[in-house]
Design a protein around this motif. Structure first.
Motif, short mmCIF file in Angstrom:
data_model
loop_
_atom_site.label_atom_id
_atom_site.label_comp_id
_atom_site.label_asym_id
_atom_site.label_seq_id
_atom_site.Cartn_x
_atom_site.Cartn_y
_atom_site.Cartn_z
N GLN A 106 0.82 -1.20 0.15
CA GLN A 106 0.05 0.07 0.03
C GLN A 106 1.08 1.16 0.06
O GLN A 106 2.03 1.38 0.52
N THR A 107 0.28 2.25 -0.75
CA THR A 107 0.88 3.63 -0.83
C THR A 107 0.06 4.61 -0.33
O THR A 107 -1.16 4.46 -0.43
N SER A 108 0.61 5.88 -0.32
CA SER A 108 -0.52 7.02 -0.14
C SER A 108 -1.00 7.51 -1.36
O SER A 108 -2.14 8.22 -1.19
N ASN A 109 -0.47 7.08 -2.51
CA ASN A 109 -1.12 7.13 -3.56
C ASN A 109 -1.62 8.57 -3.95
O ASN A 109 -2.69 8.92 -4.46
N LEU A 110 -0.70 9.54 -3.78
CA LEU A 110 -0.90 10.91 -3.77
C LEU A 110 -1.02 11.31 -5.35
O LEU A 110 -0.34 10.65 -6.19
N ASN A 111 -1.70 12.41 -5.53
CA ASN A 111 -1.79 12.93 -6.70
C ASN A 111 -1.90 14.54 -6.69
O ASN A 111 -2.78 14.83 -6.19
N VAL A 112 -0.77 15.01 -6.84
CA VAL A 112 -0.62 16.41 -6.69
C VAL A 112 0.10 17.32 -7.94
O VAL A 112 1.16 17.15 -8.20
N PRO A 113 -0.62 18.35 -8.35
CA PRO A 113 -0.20 19.18 -9.42
C PRO A 113 0.75 20.15 -8.59
O PRO A 113 0.70 20.50 -7.71
N LEU A 114 1.73 20.37 -9.60
CA LEU A 114 2.73 21.39 -9.00
C LEU A 114 3.40 22.51 -10.17
O LEU A 114 3.11 22.29 -11.17
#
Length: 339
Positions: A201-209
């Motif tokens: 499992q992971t935090s599975n982040l989706n972040v625009p930057l």
């Protein structure tokens, strides 16, 4: 709950007070070198200031800070390495409590690691030379800078924590009709980055930057041509026109594409390639394979063309003209609506 660009925020929506300073100056003059030669010389200076937000809602993620923690914690955290990728502007604490340990309070009120450069000088040169009574040679070159519209940049900063959260359906979609919405961080907190190899499992982040160092898009333009009166009332123009661009803006630049593993080239100990192990084959653990999407300034373009025009001047102001252009345009941009 409200949505803007697939974001989750408070009921009143995402509140921003954006501003960006700008200034420019130029000097230009024509020099009559001789009865046949004229020179045009000039230079323009551009300052395209960074985007700021009066309410401190300009949270950013810097890739350099992600890289500083190659292996994140194995589970969610509220401070330290798990949230150290986040950066807030220096006016953030005027409107929010002190951020957790590990989060950087940026020196300027922008989302950038370095201030916008003051060195954007664009010289321009042009000339016209009358070789004979029927032949004129003209040419010119110049450097031009472009301000990218805020609507192209805002996507990368408007949905940062803690005032908003990105709502995204990723390839490992586990939503159902009974539970159709993806999990998002609790508003008012900073999402934690983590990856656990034992549980898969992971935090599975989706972040625009936004790129932490901004370069002004630059275009170099140049041309050289001749104008020849080959018969009474007939004029032929032939010339070369070209341009090249660097530091052009790219949107949705994915920095986290999963790599292919093999026994000869293992990735984090992984030697096979499956959908399940995609989150552990990405360059930045804890993020989706499409979850580090940058607005960057690293694209380039190159344009070259041959242009020819023939004109016939008739009486009473009537004119007939024909033109032909052969050109070749190369770029690594998927789109260029911002440049």
């Amino acid at each position: 709950q409200a949505c803007l660009f697939c974001s989750r925020s408070d009921a009143q929506g995402i509140i921003h007070g954006y501003s960006a300073r700008g200034a420019s100056a130029f000097v230009h003059d024509d020099f009559k070198y001789s009865s046949r030669m004229t020179l045009n010389l000039g230079v323009r200076w551009e300052f395209n200031g960074a985007l700021t937000d009066k309410w401190g809602n300009l949270t950013q993620t810097w890739i350099s800070r992600i890289q500083a923690v190659p292996i994140p914690p194995t589970g969610p955290t509220t401070s330290g390495p798990g949230v150290s990728q986040w950066v807030v502007p220096n006016n953030y604490t005027k409107f929010y409590p002190q951020p957790p340990d590990g989060i950087l309070i940026n020196d300027p009120s922008s989302a950038l690691r370095k201030r916008v450069p003051l060195s954007s000088f664009g010289p321009r040169l042009g000339f016209a030379y009358q070789a004979t009574s029927k032949l004129v040679v003209r040419g010119g070159a110049g450097i031009f800078y472009d301000r990218v519209g805020a609507d192209r940049i805002v996507y990368s900063v408007e949905q940062g924590n803690p005032y908003a959260a990105t709502v995204d359906f990723n390839p490992q979609n586990t939503q159902t009709l009974q539970n159709p919405f993806p999990a998002t961080p609790v508003l008012g907190t900073f999402s934690s980055r983590w990856a656990n190899f034992e549980t898969g499992q992971t935090s599975n982040l989706n972040v625009p930057l936004l790129a932490e160092v901004v370069h002004n898009p630059l275009i170099r333009q140049y041309n050289l041509g001749v104008q020849y009166q080959f018969a009474p009332s007939w004029v032929l123009e032939v010339g070369y026109v070209g341009s090249s661009g660097i530091n052009l803006m790219t949107q949705y630049h994915n920095h986290n594409t999963a790599r292919l593993a093999s026994p000869e080239h293992p990735i984090n100990g992984i030697t096979t390639n499956t959908i399940a192990n995609v989150p552990f084959r990405v360059p930045y653990l804890g993020y989706q394979a499409v979850g580090v999407r940058g607005t960057d300034f690293d694209a380039a373009s190159n344009y070259n063309s041959f242009q020819a025009t023939v004109r016939k001047q008739f009486s009473r102001g009537f004119m007939v003209q024909g033109a032909y252009t052969w050109s070749k345009n190369l770029t690594n941009l998927a789109n260029n609506q911002a440049n």
